[in-house]
Design a protein around this motif. Structure first.
Motif, PDB file in Angstrom:
ATOM      1  N   ALA A   1     -61.768 -41.593 -35.294  1.00  0.00           N
ATOM      2  CA  ALA A   1     -60.973 -41.033 -36.446  1.00  0.00           C
ATOM      3  C   ALA A   1     -61.015 -39.672 -36.578  1.00  0.00           C
ATOM      4  O   ALA A   1     -60.155 -39.097 -37.328  1.00  0.00           O
ATOM      5  N   ASP A   2     -61.894 -38.953 -36.316  1.00  0.00           N
ATOM      6  CA  ASP A   2     -62.173 -37.465 -36.737  1.00  0.00           C
ATOM      7  C   ASP A   2     -61.678 -36.790 -35.415  1.00  0.00           C
ATOM      8  O   ASP A   2     -61.805 -35.493 -35.429  1.00  0.00           O
ATOM      9  N   SER A   3     -60.804 -37.380 -34.768  1.00  0.00           N
ATOM     10  CA  SER A   3     -60.174 -36.511 -33.593  1.00  0.00           C
ATOM     11  C   SER A   3     -58.713 -37.029 -33.397  1.00  0.00           C
ATOM     12  O   SER A   3     -58.213 -37.968 -33.987  1.00  0.00           O
ATOM     13  N   GLN A   4     -58.053 -36.532 -32.346  1.00  0.00           N
ATOM     14  CA  GLN A   4     -56.587 -36.949 -32.132  1.00  0.00           C
ATOM     15  C   GLN A   4     -56.480 -36.957 -30.658  1.00  0.00           C
ATOM     16  O   GLN A   4     -57.165 -36.504 -29.750  1.00  0.00           O
ATOM     17  N   VAL A   5     -55.521 -37.842 -30.126  1.00  0.00           N
ATOM     18  CA  VAL A   5     -55.319 -38.248 -28.968  1.00  0.00           C
ATOM     19  C   VAL A   5     -54.508 -37.027 -28.277  1.00  0.00           C
ATOM     20  O   VAL A   5     -53.501 -36.455 -28.849  1.00  0.00           O
ATOM     21  N   ASP A   6     -54.947 -36.319 -27.113  1.00  0.00           N
ATOM     22  CA  ASP A   6     -54.420 -35.521 -26.146  1.00  0.00           C
ATOM     23  C   ASP A   6     -53.302 -35.928 -25.297  1.00  0.00           C
ATOM     24  O   ASP A   6     -53.339 -36.407 -24.225  1.00  0.00           O
ATOM     25  N   VAL A   7     -52.239 -36.224 -26.229  1.00  0.00           N
ATOM     26  CA  VAL A   7     -50.970 -36.923 -25.522  1.00  0.00           C
ATOM     27  C   VAL A   7     -50.341 -36.073 -24.467  1.00  0.00           C
ATOM     28  O   VAL A   7     -49.880 -36.525 -23.377  1.00  0.00           O
ATOM     29  N   ASN A   8     -50.005 -34.889 -24.783  1.00  0.00           N
ATOM     30  CA  ASN A   8     -49.330 -33.812 -24.100  1.00  0.00           C
ATOM     31  C   ASN A   8     -49.923 -33.444 -22.581  1.00  0.00           C
ATOM     32  O   ASN A   8     -49.188 -33.242 -21.837  1.00  0.00           O
ATOM     33  N   THR A   9     -51.277 -33.709 -22.625  1.00  0.00           N
ATOM     34  CA  THR A   9     -51.815 -33.398 -21.191  1.00  0.00           C
ATOM     35  C   THR A   9     -52.635 -34.516 -20.481  1.00  0.00           C
ATOM     36  O   THR A   9     -52.453 -34.960 -19.455  1.00  0.00           O
ATOM     37  N   VAL A  10     -53.602 -34.835 -21.283  1.00  0.00           N
ATOM     38  CA  VAL A  10     -54.449 -36.180 -20.790  1.00  0.00           C
ATOM     39  C   VAL A  10     -53.674 -37.142 -20.575  1.00  0.00           C
ATOM     40  O   VAL A  10     -53.871 -38.024 -19.521  1.00  0.00           O
ATOM     41  N   VAL A  11     -52.894 -37.833 -21.641  1.00  0.00           N
ATOM     42  CA  VAL A  11     -52.350 -39.007 -21.487  1.00  0.00           C
ATOM     43  C   VAL A  11     -51.129 -39.012 -20.487  1.00  0.00           C
ATOM     44  O   VAL A  11     -51.033 -39.721 -19.513  1.00  0.00           O
ATOM     45  N   ARG A  12     -50.497 -37.668 -20.625  1.00  0.00           N
ATOM     46  CA  ARG A  12     -49.135 -37.648 -19.941  1.00  0.00           C
ATOM     47  C   ARG A  12     -49.644 -37.523 -18.136  1.00  0.00           C
ATOM     48  O   ARG A  12     -49.057 -38.402 -17.405  1.00  0.00           O
ATOM     49  N   LYS A  13     -50.718 -37.175 -17.989  1.00  0.00           N
ATOM     50  CA  LYS A  13     -51.252 -37.114 -16.393  1.00  0.00           C
ATOM     51  C   LYS A  13     -51.817 -38.170 -16.089  1.00  0.00           C
ATOM     52  O   LYS A  13     -51.543 -38.879 -14.973  1.00  0.00           O
ATOM     53  N   ARG A  14     -52.488 -38.799 -16.947  1.00  0.00           N
ATOM     54  CA  ARG A  14     -53.104 -40.103 -16.491  1.00  0.00           C
ATOM     55  C   ARG A  14     -51.948 -41.409 -16.393  1.00  0.00           C
ATOM     56  O   ARG A  14     -52.270 -42.162 -15.653  1.00  0.00           O
ATOM     57  N   LEU A  15     -51.011 -41.153 -17.075  1.00  0.00           N
ATOM     58  CA  LEU A  15     -49.877 -42.300 -16.950  1.00  0.00           C
ATOM     59  C   LEU A  15     -48.722 -41.752 -15.961  1.00  0.00           C
ATOM     60  O   LEU A  15     -47.871 -42.441 -15.840  1.00  0.00           O
ATOM     61  N   GLU A  16     -49.057 -40.794 -15.491  1.00  0.00           N
ATOM     62  CA  GLU A  16     -48.158 -40.014 -14.537  1.00  0.00           C
ATOM     63  C   GLU A  16     -46.677 -40.077 -15.117  1.00  0.00           C
ATOM     64  O   GLU A  16     -45.621 -40.505 -14.177  1.00  0.00           O
ATOM     65  N   ALA A  17     -46.510 -39.650 -16.096  1.00  0.00           N
ATOM     66  CA  ALA A  17     -45.358 -39.322 -16.930  1.00  0.00           C
ATOM     67  C   ALA A  17     -44.811 -37.893 -17.061  1.00  0.00           C
ATOM     68  O   ALA A  17     -45.589 -37.142 -16.943  1.00  0.00           O
ATOM     69  N   ARG A  18     -43.385 -37.921 -16.867  1.00  0.00           N
ATOM     70  CA  ARG A  18     -42.879 -36.620 -17.131  1.00  0.00           C
ATOM     71  C   ARG A  18     -43.108 -36.106 -18.494  1.00  0.00           C
ATOM     72  O   ARG A  18     -43.227 -34.990 -18.771  1.00  0.00           O
ATOM     73  N   LYS A  19     -43.147 -37.051 -19.469  1.00  0.00           N
ATOM     74  CA  LYS A  19     -43.075 -37.136 -20.851  1.00  0.00           C
ATOM     75  C   LYS A  19     -43.776 -38.180 -21.408  1.00  0.00           C
ATOM     76  O   LYS A  19     -43.356 -39.315 -21.241  1.00  0.00           O
ATOM     77  N   ALA A  20     -44.506 -37.635 -22.380  1.00  0.00           N
ATOM     78  CA  ALA A  20     -45.399 -38.903 -23.202  1.00  0.00           C
ATOM     79  C   ALA A  20     -45.370 -38.457 -24.703  1.00  0.00           C
ATOM     80  O   ALA A  20     -45.466 -37.169 -24.903  1.00  0.00           O
ATOM     81  N   SER A  21     -45.216 -39.196 -25.631  1.00  0.00           N
ATOM     82  CA  SER A  21     -45.150 -39.190 -26.962  1.00  0.00           C
ATOM     83  C   SER A  21     -45.595 -40.302 -27.917  1.00  0.00           C
ATOM     84  O   SER A  21     -45.586 -41.386 -27.116  1.00  0.00           O
ATOM     85  N   PHE A  22     -46.065 -40.112 -28.975  1.00  0.00           N
ATOM     86  CA  PHE A  22     -46.233 -41.238 -29.848  1.00  0.00           C
ATOM     87  C   PHE A  22     -45.081 -42.187 -30.190  1.00  0.00           C
ATOM     88  O   PHE A  22     -44.020 -41.759 -30.167  1.00  0.00           O
ATOM     89  N   ALA A  23     -45.182 -43.590 -29.714  1.00  0.00           N
ATOM     90  CA  ALA A  23     -43.939 -44.470 -29.863  1.00  0.00           C
ATOM     91  C   ALA A  23     -43.749 -44.332 -31.295  1.00  0.00           C
ATOM     92  O   ALA A  23     -44.586 -44.403 -32.458  1.00  0.00           O
TER      93      ALA A  23
END
Length: 188
Positions: A94-116
């Motif tokens: 809870a004292d941090s944030q998800v790195d959606v734009n770099t780590v998550v996007r790359k890990r999921l092999e997505a063009r774009k990733a964002s919070f649903a």
């Protein structure tokens, strides 16, 4: 009748084995605990009863004397590639944030990733907003867990409802279906 247990942290009036109070959990969470192949891990999950109006992280941590470094937030991410949207859950302290734009996007092999969007996260997960948890996610969803969460002796997560939380060993979270421990998933 269930035995009251002592949680490893926090100021809660009652704690129970989650399997003993499955009726207090969201349906997909209760089903996941009952069907978890790792029954030893399932038996280690505690349920603490909390007020729904105190479910938001900052309020919750203050009200129940829980440090942010033992509380984890589970967020639903929508990843898009070639016109297809896939969902994943990410779990960070809870004292941090998800790195959606770099780590998550790359890990999921997505063009774009964002919070649903909230409505989408609730509908797709079958859980209440403010209570979404990694336990009981839909089949096939990747579950990305920050390494700090998996290394925690115990961590607090949602119960699938705004009322109540689960406490379990961080290592147990890494045993959930679809789980992958990711170094650097969280950013400060």
């Amino acid at each position: 009748m269930t035995d009251l247990l002592r949680p490893p942290f926090g100021n809660f009036t009652a704690a129970h084995r989650a399997l003993d109070v499955a009726d207090q959990l969201a349906r997909p969470v209760a089903e996941a605990l009952r069907g978890w192949r790792e029954q030893e891990a399932a038996q280690a999950v505690l349920y603490v009863d909390t007020e729904p109006d105190k479910a938001d992280t900052a309020v919750f941590c203050q009200a129940y004397d829980v440090a942010a470094d033992v509380s984890a937030n589970c967020v639903v991410v929508a990843a898009k590639r070639a016109g297809t949207t896939t969902f994943a859950a990410c779990l960070v302290l809870a004292d941090s944030q998800v790195d959606v734009n770099t780590v998550v996007r790359k890990r999921l092999e997505a063009r774009k990733a964002s919070f649903a969007p909230m409505d989408t996260a609730v509908t797709e997960s079958g859980m209440e907003y403010g209570g979404i948890t990694p336990v009981g996610l839909p089949c096939g969803w990747p579950l990305l867990i920050d390494a700090a969460v998996a290394a925690a002796p115990h961590v607090l997560v949602g119960s699938g409802r705004r009322r109540g939380k689960l406490i379990l060993p961080g290592a147990a979270l890494a045993l959930l279906p679809g789980a992958e421990v990711v170094t650097g998933l969280a950013k400060s």
